[in-house]
Design a protein around this motif. Structure first.
Motif, PDB file in Angstrom:
ATOM      1  N   TYR A 167       1.133  -1.464   0.235  1.00 20.98           N
ATOM      2  CA  TYR A 167      -0.120  -0.255   0.042  1.00 20.98           C
ATOM      3  C   TYR A 167       1.375   1.428  -0.485  1.00 20.98           C
ATOM      4  O   TYR A 167       0.630   2.346  -1.117  1.00 20.98           O
ATOM      5  CB  TYR A 167      -1.000   0.102   1.737  1.00 20.98           C
ATOM      6  N   TYR A 168       1.998   1.106   0.703  1.00 21.09           N
ATOM      7  CA  TYR A 168       2.562   2.197   0.692  1.00 21.09           C
ATOM      8  C   TYR A 168       3.183   2.569  -0.349  1.00 21.09           C
ATOM      9  O   TYR A 168       3.651   3.552  -0.341  1.00 21.09           O
ATOM     10  CB  TYR A 168       4.114   2.858   2.370  1.00 21.09           C
ATOM     11  N   THR A 169       4.408   1.336  -1.108  1.00 21.48           N
ATOM     12  CA  THR A 169       5.880   1.232  -1.431  1.00 21.48           C
ATOM     13  C   THR A 169       4.652   1.679  -2.793  1.00 21.48           C
ATOM     14  O   THR A 169       5.719   3.292  -4.028  1.00 21.48           O
ATOM     15  CB  THR A 169       6.544   0.500  -1.635  1.00 21.48           C
ATOM     16  N   VAL A 170       3.609   1.375  -3.417  1.00 22.58           N
ATOM     17  CA  VAL A 170       2.599   1.950  -4.834  1.00 22.58           C
ATOM     18  C   VAL A 170       3.034   3.443  -4.410  1.00 22.58           C
ATOM     19  O   VAL A 170       2.528   4.510  -5.468  1.00 22.58           O
ATOM     20  CB  VAL A 170       1.485   1.436  -5.061  1.00 22.58           C
ATOM     21  N   PHE A 171       2.575   3.946  -3.276  1.00 22.46           N
ATOM     22  CA  PHE A 171       2.205   5.381  -2.786  1.00 22.46           C
ATOM     23  C   PHE A 171       3.584   6.110  -3.133  1.00 22.46           C
ATOM     24  O   PHE A 171       3.163   7.363  -4.169  1.00 22.46           O
ATOM     25  CB  PHE A 171       1.679   5.357  -1.541  1.00 22.46           C
ATOM     26  N   ALA A 172       4.361   5.829  -2.585  1.00 27.60           N
ATOM     27  CA  ALA A 172       5.907   6.312  -2.648  1.00 27.60           C
ATOM     28  C   ALA A 172       6.337   6.042  -4.472  1.00 27.60           C
ATOM     29  O   ALA A 172       6.721   7.548  -4.204  1.00 27.60           O
ATOM     30  CB  ALA A 172       6.796   5.927  -1.661  1.00 27.60           C
ATOM     31  N   ASP A 173       5.977   5.505  -4.715  1.00 26.22           N
ATOM     32  CA  ASP A 173       6.470   5.003  -6.167  1.00 26.22           C
ATOM     33  C   ASP A 173       5.549   6.339  -6.689  1.00 26.22           C
ATOM     34  O   ASP A 173       6.513   7.548  -7.478  1.00 26.22           O
ATOM     35  CB  ASP A 173       6.413   3.916  -6.805  1.00 26.22           C
ATOM     36  N   LEU A 174       4.567   6.899  -6.743  1.00 25.68           N
ATOM     37  CA  LEU A 174       4.028   7.296  -7.734  1.00 25.68           C
ATOM     38  C   LEU A 174       4.325   9.391  -7.187  1.00 25.68           C
ATOM     39  O   LEU A 174       4.724   9.779  -8.054  1.00 25.68           O
ATOM     40  CB  LEU A 174       2.110   7.497  -7.452  1.00 25.68           C
ATOM     41  N   LEU A 175       4.829   9.352  -5.853  1.00 29.12           N
ATOM     42  CA  LEU A 175       4.792  10.725  -5.110  1.00 29.12           C
ATOM     43  C   LEU A 175       6.218  10.865  -5.508  1.00 29.12           C
ATOM     44  O   LEU A 175       6.434  12.353  -6.014  1.00 29.12           O
ATOM     45  CB  LEU A 175       4.532  10.545  -4.141  1.00 29.12           C
ATOM     46  N   TYR A 176       7.055  10.305  -4.923  1.00 27.21           N
ATOM     47  CA  TYR A 176       8.790  10.459  -5.363  1.00 27.21           C
ATOM     48  C   TYR A 176       8.593  10.472  -6.959  1.00 27.21           C
ATOM     49  O   TYR A 176       9.910  11.706  -7.210  1.00 27.21           O
ATOM     50  CB  TYR A 176       9.641   9.739  -4.417  1.00 27.21           C
ATOM     51  N   ALA A 219      -3.428  14.145  -4.047  1.00 26.55           N
ATOM     52  CA  ALA A 219      -5.144  13.851  -3.779  1.00 26.55           C
ATOM     53  C   ALA A 219      -5.655  13.326  -5.606  1.00 26.55           C
ATOM     54  O   ALA A 219      -6.021  11.814  -5.477  1.00 26.55           O
ATOM     55  CB  ALA A 219      -6.158  15.375  -3.768  1.00 26.55           C
ATOM     56  N   ALA A 220      -4.770  13.648  -6.505  1.00 16.63           N
ATOM     57  CA  ALA A 220      -4.884  12.987  -7.318  1.00 16.63           C
ATOM     58  C   ALA A 220      -4.522  11.994  -7.891  1.00 16.63           C
ATOM     59  O   ALA A 220      -3.839  10.786  -9.197  1.00 16.63           O
ATOM     60  CB  ALA A 220      -4.257  14.215  -7.989  1.00 16.63           C
ATOM     61  N   LEU A 221      -2.911  11.667  -6.933  1.00 18.30           N
ATOM     62  CA  LEU A 221      -2.043  10.313  -7.386  1.00 18.30           C
ATOM     63  C   LEU A 221      -3.410   9.020  -7.009  1.00 18.30           C
ATOM     64  O   LEU A 221      -3.238   7.887  -7.110  1.00 18.30           O
ATOM     65  CB  LEU A 221      -1.300  10.489  -6.161  1.00 18.30           C
ATOM     66  N   GLN A 222      -4.586   9.102  -6.125  1.00 18.92           N
ATOM     67  CA  GLN A 222      -5.279   8.051  -5.345  1.00 18.92           C
ATOM     68  C   GLN A 222      -5.757   7.329  -6.504  1.00 18.92           C
ATOM     69  O   GLN A 222      -5.494   5.483  -6.239  1.00 18.92           O
ATOM     70  CB  GLN A 222      -6.369   8.311  -4.741  1.00 18.92           C
ATOM     71  N   ALA A 223      -6.659   7.764  -7.842  1.00 19.11           N
ATOM     72  CA  ALA A 223      -6.281   7.271  -8.746  1.00 19.11           C
ATOM     73  C   ALA A 223      -5.840   6.102  -9.831  1.00 19.11           C
ATOM     74  O   ALA A 223      -6.121   4.930 -10.183  1.00 19.11           O
ATOM     75  CB  ALA A 223      -7.304   7.469  -9.594  1.00 19.11           C
ATOM     76  N   ALA A 224      -4.734   6.642  -9.904  1.00 20.68           N
ATOM     77  CA  ALA A 224      -3.584   5.794 -10.011  1.00 20.68           C
ATOM     78  C   ALA A 224      -3.053   5.151  -9.207  1.00 20.68           C
ATOM     79  O   ALA A 224      -2.771   3.965  -9.565  1.00 20.68           O
ATOM     80  CB  ALA A 224      -2.366   6.152 -10.999  1.00 20.68           C
TER      81      ALA A 224
END
Lengths: 169, 258
Positions: free
Chosen positions: B109-118, B199-204
Protein backbone atom coordinates in the motif's frame (compact mmCIF):
# COMPACT_ATOMS: atom_id res chain seq x y z
CA UNK A 1 57.85 30.61 -9.79
CA UNK A 2 54.47 29.19 -10.72
CA UNK A 3 51.52 31.41 -11.47
CA UNK A 4 48.68 31.25 -8.91
CA UNK A 5 46.39 29.58 -11.44
CA UNK A 6 48.92 26.87 -12.16
CA UNK A 7 49.40 26.40 -8.42
CA UNK A 8 45.69 25.87 -7.98
CA UNK A 9 45.62 23.35 -10.84
CA UNK A 10 48.61 21.47 -9.45
CA UNK A 11 47.13 21.41 -5.96
CA UNK A 12 43.74 20.28 -7.22
CA UNK A 13 45.45 17.43 -9.08
CA UNK A 14 47.37 16.59 -5.89
CA UNK A 15 44.11 16.42 -3.90
CA UNK A 16 42.52 14.07 -6.47
CA UNK A 17 45.61 11.84 -6.24
CA UNK A 18 45.38 11.73 -2.44
CA UNK A 19 41.69 10.86 -2.67
CA UNK A 20 42.57 7.98 -5.02
CA UNK A 21 44.32 6.39 -2.05
CA UNK A 22 41.21 6.57 0.19
CA UNK A 23 39.47 3.18 0.01
CA UNK A 24 35.72 2.67 0.16
CA UNK A 25 35.26 1.24 3.68
CA UNK A 26 32.79 -1.44 2.54
CA UNK A 27 34.46 -2.33 -0.77
CA UNK A 28 38.13 -1.61 -0.01
CA UNK A 29 39.28 -2.83 -3.44
CA UNK A 30 37.90 0.43 -4.88
CA UNK A 31 38.84 3.95 -3.87
CA UNK A 32 36.31 6.72 -3.35
CA UNK A 33 37.17 8.35 -6.71
CA UNK A 34 36.67 5.11 -8.69
CA UNK A 35 33.36 4.59 -6.89
CA UNK A 36 32.19 7.95 -8.20
CA UNK A 37 31.57 9.16 -4.65
CA UNK A 38 33.86 12.22 -4.97
CA UNK A 39 32.03 14.71 -7.16
CA UNK A 40 34.07 17.91 -6.80
CA UNK A 41 37.32 19.32 -5.45
CA UNK A 42 37.95 23.03 -4.92
CA UNK A 43 41.27 24.33 -3.63
CA UNK A 44 41.51 27.83 -2.21
CA UNK A 45 44.84 28.45 -0.54
CA UNK A 46 44.97 26.08 2.43
CA UNK A 47 41.25 25.41 2.21
CA UNK A 48 39.96 22.37 0.37
CA UNK A 49 36.27 21.72 -0.28
CA UNK A 50 35.40 18.18 -1.29
CA UNK A 51 31.91 17.31 -2.53
CA UNK A 52 30.78 13.70 -2.01
CA UNK A 53 27.56 11.93 -2.91
CA UNK A 54 26.04 8.91 -1.14
CA UNK A 55 25.53 5.71 -3.12
CA UNK A 56 22.27 5.07 -1.22
CA UNK A 57 20.36 7.52 1.02
CA UNK A 58 21.07 5.36 4.04
CA UNK A 59 24.63 4.34 3.21
CA UNK A 60 26.18 4.05 6.69
CA UNK A 61 29.70 4.48 5.28
CA UNK A 62 29.27 8.18 4.40
CA UNK A 63 30.45 9.54 7.77
CA UNK A 64 33.50 7.27 7.72
CA UNK A 65 34.28 8.30 4.14
CA UNK A 66 34.04 12.00 5.06
CA UNK A 67 36.33 11.47 8.08
CA UNK A 68 38.85 9.47 6.03
CA UNK A 69 38.98 12.19 3.36
CA UNK A 70 39.67 14.84 6.01
CA UNK A 71 42.32 12.69 7.69
CA UNK A 72 44.15 11.83 4.45
CA UNK A 73 44.21 15.42 3.24
CA UNK A 74 45.35 16.84 6.58
CA UNK A 75 48.18 14.28 6.72
CA UNK A 76 49.27 15.63 3.35
CA UNK A 77 49.41 19.23 4.44
CA UNK A 78 45.89 20.46 3.67
CA UNK A 79 44.90 21.87 7.03
CA UNK A 80 41.41 23.19 6.35
CA UNK A 81 39.22 20.56 4.75
CA UNK A 82 35.46 20.73 4.50
CA UNK A 83 33.33 17.90 3.12
CA UNK A 84 29.86 18.64 1.82
CA UNK A 85 27.17 16.31 0.54
CA UNK A 86 25.97 16.72 -3.03
CA UNK A 87 22.69 14.96 -3.80
CA UNK A 88 22.10 15.95 -7.38
CA UNK A 89 22.67 14.31 -9.81
CA UNK A 90 21.95 11.11 -7.89
CA UNK A 91 24.76 8.54 -7.80
CA UNK A 92 24.53 5.82 -10.43
CA UNK A 93 26.46 2.62 -11.13
CA UNK A 94 27.02 4.04 -14.64
CA UNK A 95 29.83 6.10 -13.06
CA UNK A 96 31.88 2.97 -12.29
CA UNK A 97 34.77 2.88 -14.76
CA UNK A 98 35.70 -0.23 -16.77
CA UNK A 99 38.79 -0.54 -14.58
CA UNK A 100 36.67 -0.36 -11.42
CA UNK A 101 34.35 -3.07 -12.77
CA UNK A 102 37.32 -5.36 -13.44
CA UNK A 103 38.65 -4.77 -9.90
CA UNK A 104 35.24 -5.71 -8.50
CA UNK A 105 35.18 -8.92 -10.53
CA UNK A 106 38.64 -9.91 -9.30
CA UNK A 107 37.56 -9.17 -5.72
CA UNK A 108 34.65 -11.63 -6.13
CA UNK A 109 31.81 -9.15 -6.66
CA UNK A 110 29.97 -9.33 -9.99
CA UNK A 111 29.91 -5.77 -11.42
CA UNK A 112 26.66 -4.22 -12.71
CA UNK A 113 25.84 -5.82 -16.07
CA UNK A 114 23.77 -3.06 -17.63
CA UNK A 115 23.61 0.67 -17.73
CA UNK A 116 20.60 2.18 -15.99
CA UNK A 117 19.50 3.53 -19.37
CA UNK A 118 18.23 0.01 -20.11
CA UNK A 119 14.84 -0.42 -18.55
CA UNK A 120 15.44 -4.07 -17.79
CA UNK A 121 18.34 -3.13 -15.51
CA UNK A 122 16.11 -1.83 -12.74
CA UNK A 123 13.29 -4.29 -13.16
CA UNK A 124 15.81 -7.11 -13.28
CA UNK A 125 14.14 -8.80 -16.24
CA UNK A 126 16.26 -10.68 -18.72
CA UNK A 127 19.43 -10.03 -16.80
CA UNK A 128 22.39 -12.40 -17.16
CA UNK A 129 24.96 -12.08 -14.42
CA UNK A 130 28.31 -13.80 -14.84
CA UNK A 131 29.75 -15.69 -11.87
CA UNK A 132 32.89 -13.78 -10.80
CA UNK A 133 34.59 -17.05 -9.82
CA UNK A 134 34.00 -19.54 -12.65
CA UNK A 135 32.67 -17.16 -15.36
CA UNK A 136 29.53 -19.27 -15.81
CA UNK A 137 26.40 -17.46 -16.92
CA UNK A 138 24.19 -20.13 -15.29
CA UNK A 139 23.40 -18.05 -12.25
CA UNK A 140 20.28 -17.01 -10.38
CA UNK A 141 19.30 -14.28 -7.97
CA UNK A 142 18.75 -15.37 -4.36
CA UNK A 143 17.70 -11.95 -3.04
CA UNK A 144 17.68 -8.41 -4.37
CA UNK A 145 19.10 -7.28 -1.02
CA UNK A 146 22.51 -8.39 0.20
CA UNK A 147 25.28 -7.63 2.68
CA UNK A 148 25.33 -3.89 1.90
CA UNK A 149 22.78 -1.48 0.40
CA UNK A 150 24.51 -1.55 -3.00
CA UNK A 151 24.63 -5.35 -3.46
CA UNK A 152 22.26 -8.21 -4.29
CA UNK A 153 22.81 -11.87 -3.44
CA UNK A 154 23.27 -14.31 -6.34
CA UNK A 155 24.32 -17.93 -6.67
CA UNK A 156 26.16 -19.79 -9.43
CA UNK A 157 24.37 -22.93 -10.67
CA UNK A 158 27.64 -24.46 -11.93
CA UNK A 159 30.23 -23.89 -9.19
CA UNK A 160 27.42 -23.46 -6.59
CA UNK A 161 29.20 -20.50 -4.96
CA UNK A 162 27.01 -17.71 -3.64
CA UNK A 163 28.31 -14.27 -4.66
CA UNK A 164 27.56 -10.57 -4.35
CA UNK A 165 26.23 -8.68 -7.36
CA UNK A 166 26.70 -4.91 -7.48
CA UNK A 167 23.18 -3.90 -8.44
CA UNK A 168 22.31 -1.30 -11.06
CA UNK A 169 20.90 1.90 -9.70
CA UNK B 1 3.54 41.71 1.39
CA UNK B 2 6.53 39.59 0.37
CA UNK B 3 7.72 39.02 3.94
CA UNK B 4 4.42 37.52 5.06
CA UNK B 5 4.02 35.22 2.07
CA UNK B 6 7.60 34.07 2.56
CA UNK B 7 6.78 33.09 6.14
CA UNK B 8 3.72 31.13 5.12
CA UNK B 9 5.69 29.45 2.31
CA UNK B 10 8.37 28.41 4.81
CA UNK B 11 5.73 27.01 7.16
CA UNK B 12 4.06 25.10 4.35
CA UNK B 13 7.34 23.61 3.13
CA UNK B 14 8.31 22.66 6.69
CA UNK B 15 4.98 20.86 7.17
CA UNK B 16 5.34 18.91 3.92
CA UNK B 17 8.98 17.99 4.60
CA UNK B 18 7.98 16.69 8.04
CA UNK B 19 5.22 14.64 6.44
CA UNK B 20 7.66 13.07 3.95
CA UNK B 21 10.48 12.63 6.48
CA UNK B 22 8.19 11.21 9.19
CA UNK B 23 6.71 8.67 6.75
CA UNK B 24 10.20 7.39 5.99
CA UNK B 25 11.37 7.48 9.60
CA UNK B 26 8.37 5.70 11.11
CA UNK B 27 8.21 3.05 8.37
CA UNK B 28 11.98 2.59 8.62
CA UNK B 29 11.68 2.03 12.37
CA UNK B 30 8.80 -0.42 11.95
CA UNK B 31 10.76 -2.45 9.39
CA UNK B 32 13.83 -2.45 11.63
CA UNK B 33 11.73 -4.30 14.24
CA UNK B 34 11.96 -7.31 11.91
CA UNK B 35 15.76 -7.38 12.20
CA UNK B 36 16.81 -10.84 13.48
CA UNK B 37 13.16 -12.00 13.36
CA UNK B 38 12.71 -12.38 9.58
CA UNK B 39 11.11 -15.61 8.31
CA UNK B 40 14.30 -16.51 6.42
CA UNK B 41 17.80 -15.03 6.46
CA UNK B 42 17.49 -13.41 3.01
CA UNK B 43 14.25 -11.75 4.05
CA UNK B 44 15.79 -10.53 7.28
CA UNK B 45 18.48 -8.82 5.16
CA UNK B 46 15.93 -7.45 2.69
CA UNK B 47 13.72 -5.84 5.33
CA UNK B 48 16.76 -4.41 7.15
CA UNK B 49 18.07 -2.99 3.85
CA UNK B 50 14.72 -1.38 3.03
CA UNK B 51 14.59 0.00 6.56
CA UNK B 52 18.07 1.47 6.09
CA UNK B 53 17.02 3.17 2.83
CA UNK B 54 13.96 4.63 4.59
CA UNK B 55 16.00 5.94 7.52
CA UNK B 56 18.53 7.45 5.09
CA UNK B 57 15.72 9.21 3.23
CA UNK B 58 14.33 10.42 6.57
CA UNK B 59 17.73 11.87 7.53
CA UNK B 60 17.94 13.89 4.31
CA UNK B 61 14.33 15.09 4.56
CA UNK B 62 14.43 15.98 8.26
CA UNK B 63 17.77 17.77 7.89
CA UNK B 64 16.21 19.84 5.12
CA UNK B 65 13.08 20.40 7.24
CA UNK B 66 15.24 21.75 10.08
CA UNK B 67 17.10 24.08 7.71
CA UNK B 68 13.79 25.28 6.26
CA UNK B 69 12.34 25.97 9.70
CA UNK B 70 15.41 28.05 10.52
CA UNK B 71 15.32 27.50 14.28
CA UNK B 72 18.50 25.46 14.39
CA UNK B 73 16.80 22.07 14.82
CA UNK B 74 18.84 19.13 13.49
CA UNK B 75 17.55 15.84 12.07
CA UNK B 76 18.10 14.31 15.54
CA UNK B 77 16.24 17.12 17.31
CA UNK B 78 13.27 16.53 15.01
CA UNK B 79 13.37 12.72 15.23
CA UNK B 80 13.98 12.40 18.97
CA UNK B 81 12.54 15.63 20.34
CA UNK B 82 8.94 15.57 19.13
CA UNK B 83 5.93 13.85 20.65
CA UNK B 84 3.40 11.94 18.57
CA UNK B 85 1.08 14.96 18.13
CA UNK B 86 3.94 16.77 16.33
CA UNK B 87 4.53 13.87 13.95
CA UNK B 88 3.02 14.20 10.49
CA UNK B 89 3.49 10.65 9.10
CA UNK B 90 0.53 8.85 7.56
CA UNK B 91 -1.39 6.51 9.89
CA UNK B 92 -0.64 3.53 7.64
CA UNK B 93 3.12 3.46 8.31
CA UNK B 94 2.73 3.45 12.10
CA UNK B 95 0.51 0.35 12.08
CA UNK B 96 2.15 -2.61 13.86
CA UNK B 97 4.03 -5.22 11.81
CA UNK B 98 1.60 -8.06 12.59
CA UNK B 99 2.70 -11.22 10.81
CA UNK B 100 4.79 -11.19 7.62
CA UNK B 101 1.61 -10.97 5.50
CA UNK B 102 0.46 -7.81 7.29
CA UNK B 103 3.92 -6.25 6.89
CA UNK B 104 3.96 -6.98 3.15
CA UNK B 105 0.41 -5.63 2.72
CA UNK B 106 1.38 -2.39 4.49
CA UNK B 107 4.55 -2.26 2.40
CA UNK B 108 2.64 -2.62 -0.88
CA UNK B 109 0.00 0.00 0.00
CA UNK B 110 2.72 2.48 1.00
CA UNK B 111 5.33 1.72 -1.67
CA UNK B 112 2.95 2.05 -4.64
CA UNK B 113 2.01 5.44 -3.17
CA UNK B 114 5.67 6.41 -2.60
CA UNK B 115 6.61 5.36 -6.14
CA UNK B 116 3.98 7.71 -7.62
CA UNK B 117 4.78 10.55 -5.22
CA UNK B 118 8.57 10.46 -5.51
CA UNK B 119 8.44 10.01 -9.26
CA UNK B 120 6.59 13.35 -9.42
CA UNK B 121 8.79 15.00 -6.78
CA UNK B 122 11.82 14.51 -9.04
CA UNK B 123 10.37 17.39 -11.08
CA UNK B 124 9.94 19.64 -8.04
CA UNK B 125 10.83 23.31 -8.58
CA UNK B 126 12.65 23.03 -5.24
CA UNK B 127 16.12 21.78 -6.26
CA UNK B 128 16.99 20.26 -2.88
CA UNK B 129 13.74 18.30 -2.71
CA UNK B 130 14.11 17.20 -6.35
CA UNK B 131 17.63 15.92 -5.56
CA UNK B 132 16.48 13.93 -2.52
CA UNK B 133 13.55 12.54 -4.54
CA UNK B 134 15.70 11.43 -7.49
CA UNK B 135 17.85 9.42 -5.12
CA UNK B 136 14.94 8.03 -3.11
CA UNK B 137 12.94 7.08 -6.19
CA UNK B 138 15.67 4.71 -7.41
CA UNK B 139 15.58 2.93 -4.05
CA UNK B 140 11.78 2.85 -3.96
CA UNK B 141 11.73 0.94 -7.27
CA UNK B 142 13.66 -1.88 -5.59
CA UNK B 143 11.28 -1.78 -2.62
CA UNK B 144 8.29 -1.92 -4.95
CA UNK B 145 9.62 -4.96 -6.74
CA UNK B 146 10.24 -6.69 -3.41
CA UNK B 147 6.73 -6.23 -2.00
CA UNK B 148 5.05 -6.92 -5.36
CA UNK B 149 6.84 -10.27 -5.64
CA UNK B 150 5.90 -11.22 -2.08
CA UNK B 151 2.26 -10.23 -2.64
CA UNK B 152 2.12 -12.52 -5.70
CA UNK B 153 3.90 -15.33 -3.89
CA UNK B 154 1.76 -15.21 -0.73
CA UNK B 155 -1.53 -14.44 -2.49
CA UNK B 156 -1.09 -17.12 -5.11
CA UNK B 157 0.64 -19.50 -2.67
CA UNK B 158 -1.07 -21.76 -0.15
CA UNK B 159 -4.51 -21.37 1.35
CA UNK B 160 -2.88 -20.24 4.58
CA UNK B 161 -0.56 -17.63 2.99
CA UNK B 162 -3.48 -16.31 0.90
CA UNK B 163 -5.69 -16.01 3.98
CA UNK B 164 -3.02 -14.19 5.99
CA UNK B 165 -2.01 -11.60 3.41
CA UNK B 166 -5.67 -10.96 2.48
CA UNK B 167 -6.29 -10.30 6.17
CA UNK B 168 -3.42 -7.78 6.10
CA UNK B 169 -4.87 -5.93 3.09
CA UNK B 170 -8.37 -5.96 4.68
CA UNK B 171 -7.25 -4.71 8.09
CA UNK B 172 -5.08 -1.91 6.75
CA UNK B 173 -7.49 -0.69 4.05
CA UNK B 174 -9.18 1.92 6.27
CA UNK B 175 -5.80 3.59 6.84
CA UNK B 176 -5.00 4.13 3.15
CA UNK B 177 -7.29 7.14 2.54
CA UNK B 178 -5.17 9.21 4.94
CA UNK B 179 -2.21 8.96 2.51
CA UNK B 180 -4.07 11.26 0.13
CA UNK B 181 -5.40 13.83 2.63
CA UNK B 182 -4.31 17.42 2.02
CA UNK B 183 -4.06 20.67 3.97
CA UNK B 184 -3.61 24.35 3.13
CA UNK B 185 0.14 23.66 2.82
CA UNK B 186 -0.56 21.35 -0.14
CA UNK B 187 -2.54 24.04 -1.97
CA UNK B 188 0.32 26.53 -1.62
CA UNK B 189 3.11 24.19 -2.65
CA UNK B 190 1.20 22.60 -5.53
CA UNK B 191 0.71 26.09 -6.98
CA UNK B 192 4.45 26.76 -6.68
CA UNK B 193 5.25 23.47 -8.46
CA UNK B 194 7.09 22.13 -5.41
CA UNK B 195 4.89 19.07 -4.83
CA UNK B 196 2.28 17.23 -6.89
CA UNK B 197 -1.37 17.18 -5.78
CA UNK B 198 -1.36 13.97 -3.69
CA UNK B 199 -5.15 13.68 -3.88
CA UNK B 200 -4.81 13.33 -7.66
CA UNK B 201 -2.52 10.31 -7.22
CA UNK B 202 -5.25 8.23 -5.59
CA UNK B 203 -6.88 6.93 -8.78
CA UNK B 204 -3.57 5.70 -10.25
CA UNK B 205 -2.67 4.17 -6.88
CA UNK B 206 -5.95 2.25 -6.67
CA UNK B 207 -5.65 0.93 -10.23
CA UNK B 208 -2.11 -0.29 -9.58
CA UNK B 209 -3.01 -1.95 -6.27
CA UNK B 210 -6.05 -3.57 -7.87
CA UNK B 211 -3.92 -4.98 -10.71
CA UNK B 212 -1.34 -6.49 -8.38
CA UNK B 213 -4.00 -7.94 -6.04
CA UNK B 214 -5.93 -9.47 -8.90
CA UNK B 215 -2.76 -11.11 -10.28
CA UNK B 216 -2.13 -12.44 -6.78
CA UNK B 217 -5.70 -13.90 -6.64
CA UNK B 218 -6.51 -11.46 -3.84
CA UNK B 219 -9.50 -9.16 -3.44
CA UNK B 220 -9.33 -5.38 -3.23
CA UNK B 221 -11.17 -4.34 -0.05
CA UNK B 222 -14.37 -2.43 -0.74
CA UNK B 223 -14.85 -0.39 2.45
CA UNK B 224 -15.48 3.30 1.90
CA UNK B 225 -14.99 4.58 5.45
CA UNK B 226 -11.48 5.90 5.98
CA UNK B 227 -9.62 6.73 9.21
CA UNK B 228 -8.01 10.19 9.04
CA UNK B 229 -6.16 12.63 11.25
CA UNK B 230 -2.39 12.38 10.64
CA UNK B 231 -2.29 15.79 8.96
CA UNK B 232 -3.47 17.35 12.22
CA UNK B 233 -1.21 15.15 14.36
CA UNK B 234 -4.04 12.84 15.46
CA UNK B 235 -2.48 9.39 15.40
CA UNK B 236 -3.38 5.86 16.41
CA UNK B 237 -2.19 4.73 19.83
CA UNK B 238 0.56 2.73 18.12
CA UNK B 239 2.73 5.74 17.25
CA UNK B 240 3.46 6.81 20.83
CA UNK B 241 4.61 3.29 21.75
CA UNK B 242 6.92 3.30 18.72
CA UNK B 243 8.32 6.72 19.64
CA UNK B 244 8.64 5.67 23.28
CA UNK B 245 11.07 2.96 22.22
CA UNK B 246 12.81 4.97 19.50
CA UNK B 247 13.37 8.00 21.75
CA UNK B 248 14.15 6.17 25.01
CA UNK B 249 17.90 6.70 24.82
CA UNK B 250 17.82 10.41 24.02
CA UNK B 251 15.21 10.95 26.74
CA UNK B 252 17.27 9.08 29.34
CA UNK B 253 20.52 10.79 28.31
CA UNK B 254 19.68 14.14 26.66
CA UNK B 255 22.42 15.36 24.34
CA UNK B 256 24.34 12.05 24.49
CA UNK B 257 26.79 11.47 21.66
CA UNK B 258 29.25 8.69 20.87
Amino acid sequence: MMQPEQTILAETAAVWNILRRVPDPEIPVLNVVEMGIVRSVEVNGNNVHVGITPTYSGCPAMDVIGDEIKRSLSQNGFAEVSVKYILSPAWTTDWLTAEAREKLRQYGIAPPEHTTAEKAALSGEGKTVTCPRCKSTHTHMVSNFGSTACKALWQCDDCKEPFDYFKCI
Amino acid sequence: MPAMSETSHTKALFEILLRLGDNSLVLGHRLSEWCSKGPILEEDLALANISLDCIGQARLLLTYAGETEGKGRSEDDLAYGRLSADYRNALLVEMPNGDFGVTIARQLYYTVFADLLYSALRQSTDAQLAGIAAKAHKEIQYHLRHCTEWTLRLGDGTEESNRRIQKGFDELWAYTGDLFATTEADTQLVQAGIIPDVAALQAAWKTQIENILSQATLTLPQGTWMQKGSRQGIHTEHLSYLLGEMQSLTRAYPGASW
